[in-house]
Design a protein around this motif. Sequence first.
Motif, PDB file in Angstrom:
ATOM      1  N   ASN A 170     -25.857  -5.685   7.072  1.00  0.00           N
ATOM      2  CA  ASN A 170     -25.376  -5.678   5.699  1.00  0.00           C
ATOM      3  C   ASN A 170     -24.208  -6.651   5.569  1.00  0.00           C
ATOM      4  N   GLN A 223     -23.293  -4.440   1.344  1.00  0.00           N
ATOM      5  CA  GLN A 223     -24.495  -4.482   0.515  1.00  0.00           C
ATOM      6  C   GLN A 223     -25.729  -4.796   1.358  1.00  0.00           C
ATOM      7  N   TYR A 224     -26.833  -4.165   0.993  1.00  0.00           N
ATOM      8  CA  TYR A 224     -28.102  -4.493   1.643  1.00  0.00           C
ATOM      9  C   TYR A 224     -28.564  -5.879   1.224  1.00  0.00           C
ATOM     10  N   SER A 225     -29.180  -6.577   2.150  1.00  0.00           N
ATOM     11  CA  SER A 225     -29.650  -7.926   1.844  1.00  0.00           C
ATOM     12  C   SER A 225     -31.041  -7.922   1.214  1.00  0.00           C
ATOM     13  N   ARG A 262     -32.833  -1.668   2.672  1.00  0.00           N
ATOM     14  CA  ARG A 262     -32.335  -0.397   2.117  1.00  0.00           C
ATOM     15  C   ARG A 262     -33.286   0.744   2.507  1.00  0.00           C
ATOM     16  N   ASP A 269     -22.579  -3.272   9.329  1.00  0.00           N
ATOM     17  CA  ASP A 269     -21.961  -4.303   8.498  1.00  0.00           C
ATOM     18  C   ASP A 269     -21.607  -5.523   9.349  1.00  0.00           C
TER      19      ASP A 269
END
Length: 203
Positions: A141, A145-147, A152, A169
């Motif tokens: 991440n 945030q998920y890429s 996800r 992360d």
Amino acid sequence: MTSLPYSQSCENNKAAIAAILEDAFSQSTHVLEVGSGTGQHAVHFAKLLPHAIWQTSDQLEYHAGINAWLTKSPSSNLRQPWLLDVLKPWPIDPATTPLIDSIFSANTLHIMSKEMVSAFFNGVGKHLSAQGQLCIYGPFNYQGQYSSDSNRNFDGWLAAQNPQSAIRDFEWITALAAEQNLSLIADFSMPANNRLLHFEKNR
């Protein structure tokens, strides 16, 4: 003989990973693979890096499968797996073990607990030689945030299997690396929303 374990994802990603390792490990003499899993990566990469010893390792439950692959696809530079648990002292005696100048690990950090990830980097910091190379493959991440939606969903699946597993992360991983005197050389975009992080240990 033990049947060959098989991972389709290993088959899918081995060519993309190899293209980077052939450059990153071009000067390597002794590569330690942490978490060899099925053994598929080991037999593929060892053939492409004949100048380097490729040392497999994993927890004991995976050794039979790794050895089965080593028997099926032998290379003179491939070595049978070490028993390696990142939470315990690594089986490396500087007096008898060749200098480890490269470490590779694929699809492991999101399986490990946070404690194990920290222990992994402590082990890298202790055993990787100065100017040694570290390459880590897997999903990460960025800024929390998920890429991708698939990552996800994958993270949700991981949590259902083991609440201590999670996509890590990027910022935390690079901070752990920096604590062990490792600098990020490159962050490669890989197929299926994965990354390959290439670090070098400073003098």
